[in-house]
Design a protein around this motif. Structure first.
Motif, PDB file in Angstrom:
ATOM      1  N   GLU A 197     -65.147 -29.541 -17.919  1.00  0.00           N
ATOM      2  CA  GLU A 197     -64.306 -29.421 -18.592  1.00  0.00           C
ATOM      3  C   GLU A 197     -63.202 -29.911 -19.083  1.00  0.00           C
ATOM      4  OE1 GLU A 197     -63.477 -26.312 -22.363  1.00  0.00           O
ATOM      5  OE2 GLU A 197     -65.094 -25.765 -21.112  1.00  0.00           O
ATOM      6  N   VAL A 198     -62.495 -29.497 -17.802  1.00  0.00           N
ATOM      7  CA  VAL A 198     -60.637 -30.143 -18.064  1.00  0.00           C
ATOM      8  C   VAL A 198     -60.867 -31.712 -17.907  1.00  0.00           C
ATOM      9  CG1 VAL A 198     -58.961 -29.700 -16.580  1.00  0.00           C
ATOM     10  CG2 VAL A 198     -60.133 -27.784 -16.931  1.00  0.00           C
ATOM     11  N   ARG A 199     -61.345 -32.113 -16.590  1.00  0.00           N
ATOM     12  CA  ARG A 199     -61.652 -34.289 -16.693  1.00  0.00           C
ATOM     13  C   ARG A 199     -61.499 -34.634 -17.704  1.00  0.00           C
ATOM     14  NH1 ARG A 199     -62.700 -33.077 -10.822  1.00  0.00           N
ATOM     15  NH2 ARG A 199     -60.458 -32.218  -9.877  1.00  0.00           N
ATOM     16  N   GLN A 200     -62.305 -33.914 -18.787  1.00  0.00           N
ATOM     17  CA  GLN A 200     -63.200 -34.363 -19.992  1.00  0.00           C
ATOM     18  C   GLN A 200     -61.670 -34.195 -20.968  1.00  0.00           C
ATOM     19  OE1 GLN A 200     -66.129 -32.367 -22.403  1.00  0.00           O
ATOM     20  NE2 GLN A 200     -65.554 -33.913 -23.642  1.00  0.00           N
ATOM     21  N   LYS A 201     -61.182 -33.158 -20.703  1.00  0.00           N
ATOM     22  CA  LYS A 201     -59.789 -33.344 -21.887  1.00  0.00           C
ATOM     23  C   LYS A 201     -58.722 -34.221 -21.606  1.00  0.00           C
ATOM     24  CE  LYS A 201     -60.504 -28.541 -23.735  1.00  0.00           C
ATOM     25  NZ  LYS A 201     -60.241 -26.925 -23.761  1.00  0.00           N
ATOM     26  N   VAL A 202     -58.008 -34.162 -19.842  1.00  0.00           N
ATOM     27  CA  VAL A 202     -57.076 -34.597 -19.207  1.00  0.00           C
ATOM     28  C   VAL A 202     -57.865 -35.402 -19.148  1.00  0.00           C
ATOM     29  CG1 VAL A 202     -55.244 -34.874 -18.107  1.00  0.00           C
ATOM     30  CG2 VAL A 202     -55.637 -32.648 -19.165  1.00  0.00           C
ATOM     31  N   GLY A 203     -57.547 -37.250 -19.282  1.00  0.00           N
ATOM     32  CA  GLY A 203     -57.920 -38.118 -18.206  1.00  0.00           C
ATOM     33  C   GLY A 203     -57.051 -39.100 -17.555  1.00  0.00           C
ATOM     34  N   PHE A 228     -69.926 -44.555 -17.907  1.00  0.00           N
ATOM     35  CA  PHE A 228     -70.361 -43.220 -16.999  1.00  0.00           C
ATOM     36  C   PHE A 228     -69.930 -42.297 -16.767  1.00  0.00           C
ATOM     37  CE2 PHE A 228     -68.741 -41.416 -12.855  1.00  0.00           C
ATOM     38  CZ  PHE A 228     -70.147 -41.938 -11.623  1.00  0.00           C
ATOM     39  N   GLY A 229     -68.511 -42.147 -17.413  1.00  0.00           N
ATOM     40  CA  GLY A 229     -67.811 -40.536 -16.928  1.00  0.00           C
ATOM     41  C   GLY A 229     -68.854 -40.069 -18.726  1.00  0.00           C
ATOM     42  N   PRO A 230     -69.297 -40.766 -20.052  1.00  0.00           N
ATOM     43  CA  PRO A 230     -69.951 -39.869 -20.890  1.00  0.00           C
ATOM     44  C   PRO A 230     -71.596 -39.563 -20.577  1.00  0.00           C
ATOM     45  CG  PRO A 230     -68.701 -41.838 -21.840  1.00  0.00           C
ATOM     46  CD  PRO A 230     -68.386 -41.896 -20.012  1.00  0.00           C
ATOM     47  N   LYS A 231     -72.165 -40.262 -19.320  1.00  0.00           N
ATOM     48  CA  LYS A 231     -73.104 -39.728 -18.943  1.00  0.00           C
ATOM     49  C   LYS A 231     -73.071 -38.357 -18.600  1.00  0.00           C
ATOM     50  CE  LYS A 231     -75.640 -43.813 -18.283  1.00  0.00           C
ATOM     51  NZ  LYS A 231     -76.416 -44.608 -17.228  1.00  0.00           N
ATOM     52  N   ASN A 232     -71.976 -38.222 -17.636  1.00  0.00           N
ATOM     53  CA  ASN A 232     -71.867 -37.230 -16.755  1.00  0.00           C
ATOM     54  C   ASN A 232     -71.379 -35.535 -17.761  1.00  0.00           C
ATOM     55  OD1 ASN A 232     -72.126 -37.984 -14.499  1.00  0.00           O
ATOM     56  ND2 ASN A 232     -70.251 -38.679 -14.341  1.00  0.00           N
ATOM     57  N   LEU A 233     -71.472 -36.273 -18.753  1.00  0.00           N
ATOM     58  CA  LEU A 233     -71.582 -34.757 -19.937  1.00  0.00           C
ATOM     59  C   LEU A 233     -72.211 -34.564 -20.631  1.00  0.00           C
ATOM     60  CD1 LEU A 233     -68.331 -36.332 -21.415  1.00  0.00           C
ATOM     61  CD2 LEU A 233     -68.366 -34.934 -19.756  1.00  0.00           C
ATOM     62  N   GLU A 274     -75.109 -41.759 -28.593  1.00  0.00           N
ATOM     63  CA  GLU A 274     -74.018 -40.842 -28.203  1.00  0.00           C
ATOM     64  C   GLU A 274     -73.185 -41.192 -26.699  1.00  0.00           C
ATOM     65  OE1 GLU A 274     -74.420 -36.202 -29.826  1.00  0.00           O
ATOM     66  OE2 GLU A 274     -74.537 -36.618 -27.434  1.00  0.00           O
ATOM     67  N   ILE A 275     -73.884 -42.062 -26.336  1.00  0.00           N
ATOM     68  CA  ILE A 275     -73.702 -42.984 -24.854  1.00  0.00           C
ATOM     69  C   ILE A 275     -72.954 -44.069 -25.773  1.00  0.00           C
ATOM     70  CG2 ILE A 275     -72.788 -44.093 -22.992  1.00  0.00           C
ATOM     71  CD1 ILE A 275     -75.413 -41.149 -22.262  1.00  0.00           C
ATOM     72  N   GLU A 276     -73.940 -44.640 -26.221  1.00  0.00           N
ATOM     73  CA  GLU A 276     -73.626 -45.887 -26.466  1.00  0.00           C
ATOM     74  C   GLU A 276     -72.485 -46.310 -27.261  1.00  0.00           C
ATOM     75  OE1 GLU A 276     -75.831 -49.591 -28.502  1.00  0.00           O
ATOM     76  OE2 GLU A 276     -76.649 -47.948 -28.378  1.00  0.00           O
ATOM     77  N   VAL A 323     -61.761 -44.251 -18.713  1.00  0.00           N
ATOM     78  CA  VAL A 323     -60.912 -42.661 -19.150  1.00  0.00           C
ATOM     79  C   VAL A 323     -61.599 -42.893 -21.009  1.00  0.00           C
ATOM     80  CG1 VAL A 323     -59.249 -41.281 -19.215  1.00  0.00           C
ATOM     81  CG2 VAL A 323     -59.996 -43.198 -17.502  1.00  0.00           C
ATOM     82  N   LEU A 324     -61.143 -43.276 -22.328  1.00  0.00           N
ATOM     83  CA  LEU A 324     -61.377 -42.776 -23.140  1.00  0.00           C
ATOM     84  C   LEU A 324     -62.350 -42.973 -23.489  1.00  0.00           C
ATOM     85  CD1 LEU A 324     -58.804 -46.214 -24.214  1.00  0.00           C
ATOM     86  CD2 LEU A 324     -58.460 -44.060 -24.350  1.00  0.00           C
ATOM     87  N   ALA A 325     -63.639 -44.304 -23.164  1.00  0.00           N
ATOM     88  CA  ALA A 325     -65.262 -42.770 -23.345  1.00  0.00           C
ATOM     89  C   ALA A 325     -65.131 -41.745 -23.800  1.00  0.00           C
ATOM     90  CB  ALA A 325     -66.190 -43.767 -22.439  1.00  0.00           C
TER      91      ALA A 325
END
Length: 282
Positions: A79-85, A106-111, A117-119, A157-159
């Motif tokens: 969760e932290v690494r989602q908040k802080v890119g 890659f990042g959004p899939k891991n969420l 939503e990913i697209e 990262v922005l995704a």
């Protein structure tokens, strides 16, 4: 307060040499929507500091409060690494997927997001960095130009839609035109979304022009903090720790030291030209 760092210290060799700190007693706070410049000579602790802010490095002591939660005590840092890119220097070296879409997704899939939503997040991120979704989504990131690869890496990262975006020399090695374009794109998204940005750069003109506030590190300590106008008034101090001031500021400070009445909180060529013309005309 979005981010607050309290009494932060870190030693890579705490057992063998506990007094050898990479960071020591760092304290600062950042509000949502701020654009903060982080400067210091090589080895001053900049990269170590920003890696503690998204949990890549767990500090030896102190607190890092994000949304009133101390991330130094959190075991699952997803969760932290989602908040802080965090965008590293030369982020294109981290590209690894077969297509641009897969890399940015890659990042959004891991969420655990849905495919729709990913697209949507991939589309939005590519749009921010000025890459057309339909044109680039199926292309190999390894067959793009250097500037395009850098944009794809930043889009990845922005995704994740972070609250805080940390940029460690994001335009290093790029030609001047591409460098200006990428910085313009980052500033545009910050102004549109109130994204909080921490920018590491050795380009003092860039920091002076973009940052609301500047943090100066020296030998692992926060030695100076303030607006660009406040920080870059300390020319001799900055030069003493291996840094400089923007060239425009240096010229204006020289004129002021010779008894001329000029403003020194100016960081663009256009404003400096007007100030010097005003001086010449009396």
């Amino acid at each position: 307060m979005l981010l607050e760092v309290k009494d932060l210290s870190h030693s890579y060799d705490s057992e063998a040499n506990p007094d050898n700190y990479s960071l020591q007693d760092i304290n600062f706070a950042i509000e949502q929507g701020e654009f903060v410049g982080l400067i210091g000579h090589t080895g001053s602790g900049k990269s170590t500091l920003v890696q503690t802010l998204n949990g890549l490095i767990r500090p030896s002591a102190g607190q890092i409060m994000i949304d009133d939660q101390d991330i130094t005590k959190i075991k699952n840092l997803k969760e932290v690494r989602q908040k802080v890119g965090l965008v590293f220097q030369y982020p294109e070296h981290q590209l690894f997927e077969e297509t641009v879409f897969a890399d940015v997704a890659f990042g959004p899939k891991n969420l655990g997001l849905t495919e729709q939503e990913i697209e949507e997040q991939v589309k939005n991120a590519l749009e921010v960095v000025n890459l057309d979704y339909e044109t680039f989504k199926d292309r190999s990131p390894f067959k793009l130009s250097g500037g395009q690869q850098r944009r794809v890496a930043i889009a990845g990262v922005l995704a994740m839609e972070p609250e805080i975006l940390i940029l460690d020399e994001p335009t290093a090695g790029l030609d001047p035109k591409t460098r200006r374009e990428i910085i313009t794109e980052i500033v545009a998204v910050q102004q549109k979304t109130s994204l909080t940005i921490i920018l590491i750069s050795h380009r003092m003109e860039e920091i002076a022009r973009l940052a609301d506030r500047v943090l100066v590190l020296d030998e692992g300590k926060l030695v100076l903090e303030g607006s660009p106008a406040e920080v870059f008034q300390h020319q001799e101090f900055l030069q003493g720790i291996g840094l400089g001031v923007p060239q425009i500021t240096e010229v204006l400070l020289k004129l002021k030291s010779e008894g001329n009445k000029v403003a020194t909180d100016i960081f663009t060529v256009k404003e400096a030209k007007q100030e010097i013309l005003k001086l010449m005309r009396g």
